[in-house]
Design a protein around this motif. Structure first.
Motif, PDB file in Angstrom:
ATOM      1  N   ALA A 190      18.329 -52.021  -9.234  1.00 16.55           N
ATOM      2  CA  ALA A 190      17.499 -53.067  -9.842  1.00 16.55           C
ATOM      3  C   ALA A 190      16.150 -52.499 -10.282  1.00 16.55           C
ATOM      4  CB  ALA A 190      17.290 -54.215  -8.851  1.00 16.55           C
ATOM      5  N   SER A 191      15.601 -51.592  -9.470  1.00 14.77           N
ATOM      6  CA  SER A 191      14.320 -50.972  -9.810  1.00 14.77           C
ATOM      7  C   SER A 191      14.419 -50.165 -11.101  1.00 14.77           C
ATOM      8  CB  SER A 191      13.849 -50.079  -8.662  1.00 14.77           C
ATOM      9  OG  SER A 191      12.626 -49.438  -8.975  1.00 14.77           O
ATOM     10  N   SER A 192      15.524 -49.454 -11.250  1.00 16.74           N
ATOM     11  CA  SER A 192      15.737 -48.667 -12.477  1.00 16.74           C
ATOM     12  C   SER A 192      15.826 -49.569 -13.700  1.00 16.74           C
ATOM     13  CB  SER A 192      17.011 -47.832 -12.353  1.00 16.74           C
ATOM     14  OG  SER A 192      16.932 -46.933 -11.275  1.00 16.74           O
ATOM     15  N   VAL A 193      16.515 -50.700 -13.537  1.00 13.96           N
ATOM     16  CA  VAL A 193      16.648 -51.651 -14.649  1.00 13.96           C
ATOM     17  C   VAL A 193      15.288 -52.240 -15.007  1.00 13.96           C
ATOM     18  CG1 VAL A 193      17.647 -53.847 -15.365  1.00 13.96           C
ATOM     19  CG2 VAL A 193      19.042 -52.205 -14.098  1.00 13.96           C
ATOM     20  N   LEU A 194      14.509 -52.620 -13.980  1.00 12.99           N
ATOM     21  CA  LEU A 194      13.182 -53.185 -14.219  1.00 12.99           C
ATOM     22  C   LEU A 194      12.288 -52.183 -14.935  1.00 12.99           C
ATOM     23  CD1 LEU A 194      12.556 -54.958 -10.774  1.00 12.99           C
ATOM     24  CD2 LEU A 194      12.948 -56.077 -12.970  1.00 12.99           C
ATOM     25  N   THR A 195      12.333 -50.920 -14.501  1.00 12.82           N
ATOM     26  CA  THR A 195      11.509 -49.878 -15.110  1.00 12.82           C
ATOM     27  C   THR A 195      11.889 -49.660 -16.565  1.00 12.82           C
ATOM     28  OG1 THR A 195      11.284 -48.776 -12.958  1.00 12.82           O
ATOM     29  CG2 THR A 195      10.737 -47.476 -14.909  1.00 12.82           C
ATOM     30  N   SER A 196      13.201 -49.734 -16.848  1.00 13.77           N
ATOM     31  CA  SER A 196      13.664 -49.534 -18.230  1.00 13.77           C
ATOM     32  C   SER A 196      13.171 -50.645 -19.157  1.00 13.77           C
ATOM     33  CB  SER A 196      15.194 -49.470 -18.271  1.00 13.77           C
ATOM     34  OG  SER A 196      15.770 -50.726 -17.936  1.00 13.77           O
ATOM     35  N   PHE A 197      12.868 -51.825 -18.575  1.00 16.89           N
ATOM     36  CA  PHE A 197      12.338 -52.933 -19.365  1.00 16.89           C
ATOM     37  C   PHE A 197      10.809 -52.947 -19.375  1.00 16.89           C
ATOM     38  CE2 PHE A 197      16.627 -54.662 -18.812  1.00 16.89           C
ATOM     39  CZ  PHE A 197      16.870 -55.174 -20.087  1.00 16.89           C
ATOM     40  N   GLY A 198      10.199 -51.898 -18.829  1.00 18.39           N
ATOM     41  CA  GLY A 198       8.746 -51.770 -18.856  1.00 18.39           C
ATOM     42  C   GLY A 198       8.022 -52.449 -17.719  1.00 18.39           C
ATOM     43  N   LEU A 199       8.765 -52.976 -16.745  1.00 16.82           N
ATOM     44  CA  LEU A 199       8.142 -53.626 -15.591  1.00 16.82           C
ATOM     45  C   LEU A 199       7.980 -52.592 -14.484  1.00 16.82           C
ATOM     46  CD1 LEU A 199       7.186 -56.475 -14.762  1.00 16.82           C
ATOM     47  CD2 LEU A 199       9.402 -56.803 -13.661  1.00 16.82           C
ATOM     48  N   PRO A 200       6.752 -52.329 -14.017  1.00 18.75           N
ATOM     49  CA  PRO A 200       6.557 -51.294 -12.993  1.00 18.75           C
ATOM     50  C   PRO A 200       7.267 -51.641 -11.696  1.00 18.75           C
ATOM     51  CG  PRO A 200       4.560 -52.604 -13.249  1.00 18.75           C
ATOM     52  CD  PRO A 200       5.491 -53.015 -14.354  1.00 18.75           C
ATOM     53  N   SER A 201       7.931 -50.664 -11.128  1.00 17.70           N
ATOM     54  CA  SER A 201       8.644 -50.865  -9.865  1.00 17.70           C
ATOM     55  C   SER A 201       8.675 -49.549  -9.105  1.00 17.70           C
ATOM     56  CB  SER A 201      10.076 -51.352 -10.137  1.00 17.70           C
ATOM     57  OG  SER A 201      10.797 -51.505  -8.930  1.00 17.70           O
ATOM     58  N   ALA A 202       8.318 -49.598  -7.834  1.00 17.58           N
ATOM     59  CA  ALA A 202       8.292 -48.384  -7.015  1.00 17.58           C
ATOM     60  C   ALA A 202       8.788 -48.710  -5.617  1.00 17.58           C
ATOM     61  CB  ALA A 202       6.884 -47.797  -6.961  1.00 17.58           C
ATOM     62  N   ILE A 203       9.853 -48.038  -5.195  1.00 14.95           N
ATOM     63  CA  ILE A 203      10.407 -48.234  -3.858  1.00 14.95           C
ATOM     64  C   ILE A 203       9.949 -47.077  -2.984  1.00 14.95           C
ATOM     65  CG2 ILE A 203      12.515 -48.423  -2.484  1.00 14.95           C
ATOM     66  CD1 ILE A 203      13.894 -49.617  -4.907  1.00 14.95           C
ATOM     67  N   THR A 204       9.157 -47.382  -1.991  1.00 18.01           N
ATOM     68  CA  THR A 204       8.614 -46.371  -1.093  1.00 18.01           C
ATOM     69  C   THR A 204       9.454 -46.289   0.186  1.00 18.01           C
ATOM     70  OG1 THR A 204       7.130 -47.957  -0.023  1.00 18.01           O
ATOM     71  CG2 THR A 204       6.295 -46.807  -1.980  1.00 18.01           C
ATOM     72  N   LEU A 205       9.223 -45.230   0.967  1.00 20.50           N
ATOM     73  CA  LEU A 205       9.942 -45.058   2.237  1.00 20.50           C
ATOM     74  C   LEU A 205       9.644 -46.221   3.175  1.00 20.50           C
ATOM     75  CD1 LEU A 205      11.701 -43.377   4.140  1.00 20.50           C
ATOM     76  CD2 LEU A 205       9.634 -42.116   4.821  1.00 20.50           C
ATOM     77  N   ASP A 206       8.391 -46.663   3.210  1.00 23.56           N
ATOM     78  CA  ASP A 206       8.027 -47.804   4.068  1.00 23.56           C
ATOM     79  C   ASP A 206       8.813 -49.049   3.682  1.00 23.56           C
ATOM     80  OD1 ASP A 206       6.221 -46.235   5.353  1.00 23.56           O
ATOM     81  OD2 ASP A 206       4.458 -46.964   4.272  1.00 23.56           O
ATOM     82  N   LEU A 207       9.015 -49.234   2.390  1.00 25.57           N
ATOM     83  CA  LEU A 207       9.754 -50.397   1.902  1.00 25.57           C
ATOM     84  C   LEU A 207      11.226 -50.301   2.290  1.00 25.57           C
ATOM     85  CD1 LEU A 207       9.192 -52.974   0.397  1.00 25.57           C
ATOM     86  CD2 LEU A 207       9.563 -51.771  -1.756  1.00 25.57           C
ATOM     87  N   VAL A 208      11.785 -49.098   2.225  1.00 28.90           N
ATOM     88  CA  VAL A 208      13.179 -48.884   2.630  1.00 28.90           C
ATOM     89  C   VAL A 208      13.348 -49.178   4.119  1.00 28.90           C
ATOM     90  CG1 VAL A 208      14.985 -47.143   2.952  1.00 28.90           C
ATOM     91  CG2 VAL A 208      13.688 -47.224   0.802  1.00 28.90           C
ATOM     92  N   LEU A 209      12.432 -48.644   4.926  1.00 26.39           N
ATOM     93  CA  LEU A 209      12.504 -48.868   6.378  1.00 26.39           C
ATOM     94  C   LEU A 209      12.318 -50.349   6.710  1.00 26.39           C
ATOM     95  CD1 LEU A 209      10.461 -45.788   7.685  1.00 26.39           C
ATOM     96  CD2 LEU A 209      12.951 -46.093   7.659  1.00 26.39           C
ATOM     97  N   LEU A 210      11.435 -51.022   5.956  1.00 23.06           N
ATOM     98  CA  LEU A 210      11.236 -52.459   6.165  1.00 23.06           C
ATOM     99  C   LEU A 210      12.520 -53.224   5.869  1.00 23.06           C
ATOM    100  CD1 LEU A 210       9.397 -54.953   6.586  1.00 23.06           C
ATOM    101  CD2 LEU A 210       8.887 -54.871   4.139  1.00 23.06           C
ATOM    102  N   GLY A 211      13.168 -52.889   4.751  1.00 25.21           N
ATOM    103  CA  GLY A 211      14.417 -53.559   4.391  1.00 25.21           C
ATOM    104  C   GLY A 211      15.510 -53.324   5.414  1.00 25.21           C
ATOM    105  N   MET A 212      15.643 -52.076   5.875  1.00 25.28           N
ATOM    106  CA  MET A 212      16.677 -51.749   6.864  1.00 25.28           C
ATOM    107  C   MET A 212      16.403 -52.457   8.188  1.00 25.28           C
ATOM    108  SD  MET A 212      18.996 -49.860   5.531  1.00 25.28           S
ATOM    109  CE  MET A 212      19.760 -49.348   7.052  1.00 25.28           C
ATOM    110  N   GLY A 213      15.151 -52.382   8.632  1.00 20.36           N
ATOM    111  CA  GLY A 213      14.798 -53.021   9.900  1.00 20.36           C
ATOM    112  C   GLY A 213      14.993 -54.520   9.851  1.00 20.36           C
ATOM    113  N   PHE A 214      14.623 -55.116   8.739  1.00 25.87           N
ATOM    114  CA  PHE A 214      14.767 -56.555   8.555  1.00 25.87           C
ATOM    115  C   PHE A 214      16.238 -56.960   8.609  1.00 25.87           C
ATOM    116  CE2 PHE A 214      11.595 -59.612   6.390  1.00 25.87           C
ATOM    117  CZ  PHE A 214      11.878 -60.578   7.328  1.00 25.87           C
ATOM    118  N   SER A 215      17.087 -56.190   7.945  1.00 25.13           N
ATOM    119  CA  SER A 215      18.507 -56.543   7.873  1.00 25.13           C
ATOM    120  C   SER A 215      19.182 -56.450   9.245  1.00 25.13           C
ATOM    121  CB  SER A 215      19.227 -55.637   6.873  1.00 25.13           C
ATOM    122  OG  SER A 215      19.191 -54.284   7.296  1.00 25.13           O
ATOM    123  N   VAL A 216      18.894 -55.373   9.978  1.00 23.76           N
ATOM    124  CA  VAL A 216      19.479 -55.214  11.318  1.00 23.76           C
ATOM    125  C   VAL A 216      18.962 -56.307  12.248  1.00 23.76           C
ATOM    126  CG1 VAL A 216      19.645 -53.702  13.332  1.00 23.76           C
ATOM    127  CG2 VAL A 216      19.828 -52.732  11.033  1.00 23.76           C
TER     128      VAL A 216
END
Length: 409
Positions: free
Chosen positions: A357-383
């Motif tokens: 989704a981030s790649s698609v957003l970036t291709s449409f000119g919308l800034p998007s950046a997935i950081t390590l903290d964001l990945v860990l937040l998503g994983m921790g939240f899901s578990v």
């Protein structure tokens, strides 16, 4: 049973209920992908803005008329007018050129550029346009311009009919790379282009679309002889811009005979602007994350529903395990592991989907950046959502009496 054996049993249970398990996992996938993707937008915006603001010059302090209604940064700081979160003015008492000159005595000040600014009608060959024209102190301009000369030279004290233009004025407005030493007219007055600035690295308050003339010429052009439109102070490299800004604010308060609560000017530094922008984008991230978390909560409800069904289906199996000596705690951990695995698998797939989704957003000119903290937040939240959603079903499973469980049909 050890934890490894319990994990094997949990995985085996999920594989035997593949359709129901994948439906529960799908809810977590959508929830995690939504949270990470939306927060990544605010993170990308923040990174882009901070990168642009980095080109403003760390040692540049800007003073504008009007006190800040928005939260000040301790010395009337905040983003420049026109920027996100910019303060509005409660008064328009401009700073005089005499007051601007007095700021040179403040400790840590390297140069002071009292500017006269206005919109001018600019003519070049057969082109007519409107542009921001800024009158600057020639001696301070090389420091306050936040850009270097691309070609030609800077302004001199005696340049009453000379102009330095921003890079975009040359390339976009007039589309002429040979404009150097050519004549342009500003409000009908002739000026010779003696220099062109390098392209600025910032899109916020950068000089690319501005035309610069001497302060003396601008005073006559705009009939503004007593008061400056704004003042740019350049701090010494060895001094802290924030400390110098505080000294500048104190000096102006003394000259204007005002206090922090009644001051009629705003002092802005690059760091205060960056701090304000970060605050805005962080708030946006929390807001977007809060909206997206609703989908993750819905996914958690799906996990809980799947786990309740799993407990009912495996009642006889639970009774058999207890008859073989499994304790309540073991049964509890078994079903918690099963719920946690649903959350973990959903989290991994959700993160993968968010990268797409981030790649698609970036291709449409919308800034998007997935950081390590964001990945860990998503994983921790899901578990965590998976485990919490499975807690009550797991407790129900562990409390089943062996005899009743073995009788269950």
């Amino acid at each position: 049973m050890n934890d490894f054996e319990l994990l094997e049993l949990a995985a085996n249970s999920l594989s035997h209920r593949s359709l129901r398990s994948w439906l529960a996992i799908l809810g977590i996938v959508i929830g995690v992908a939504s949270i990470v993707s939306l927060i990544s937008i605010s993170t990308g915006m923040n990174q882009n803005i901070q990168k642009s603001l980095g080109g403003l010059g760390a040692n540049i302090i800007t003073i504008t008329a009007g006190a800040s209604r928005a939260g000040s940064m301790g010395f009337g700081g905040g983003p420049p007018p026109g920027m996100p979160g910019a303060a509005t003015s409660t008064s328009e008492k401009k700073i005089t050129f005499i007051e601007a000159a007095a700021l040179k005595a403040v400790a840590g000040v390297k140069a002071v550029d009292a500017r006269v600014q206005g919109n001018g009608r600019v003519e070049y060959k057969n082109k007519n346009t409107s542009a921001t024209v800024i009158g600057v102190e020639p001696s301070a301009f090389p420091e306050s311009a936040v850009s270097t000369i691309y070609m030609g030279r800077t302004l001199g004290t005696g340049d009453l009919t000379s102009a330095v233009i921003g890079n975009s004025v040359m390339t976009d407005t007039f589309n002429d790379s040979n404009i150097l030493n050519k004549q342009i007219k500003i409000n009908g007055e002739p000026f010779r282009v003696v220099g062109v600035l390098n392209k600025s690295s910032t899109t916020f308050g950068g000089p690319d679309r501005n035309i610069f003339i001497t302060q003396k010429a601008a005073k006559e052009l705009f009939n503004q002889t007593d008061k400056a439109s704004s003042v740019v102070v350049v701090a010494l490299n060895s001094s802290s811009p924030d400390i110098v800004a505080a000294g500048v604010a104190a000096k102006l308060q003394m000259l204007h005979r005002v206090t922090n609560s009644t001051q009629d000017f705003t002092v802005t530094t690059a760091s205060s602007t960056q701090s304000t922008i970060s605050s805005v984008t962080n708030t946006l991230g929390i807001f977007l994350g809060g909206i997206a978390s609703i989908s993750l909560i819905v996914g958690g409800i799906g996990v809980a529903n799947a786990m309740f069904t799993s407990v009912l289906e495996q009642t006889r199996y639970i009774g058999l395990l207890k008859a073989l000596g499994a304790r309540n705690g073991t049964i509890l951990r078994l079903f918690l592991y099963e719920a946690g695995m649903v959350g973990l698998i959903g989290g991994v797939l959700g993160i993968a989907l968010s990268y797409l989704a981030s790649s698609v957003l970036t291709s449409f000119g919308l800034p998007s950046a997935i950081t390590l903290d964001l990945v860990l937040l998503g994983m921790g939240f899901s578990v965590a959502v998976g485990a919490v959603a499975g807690l009550i079903p797991a407790r129900n499973a562990s409390s089943v009496a062996p005899v009743e469980a073995l009788r269950y049909e």
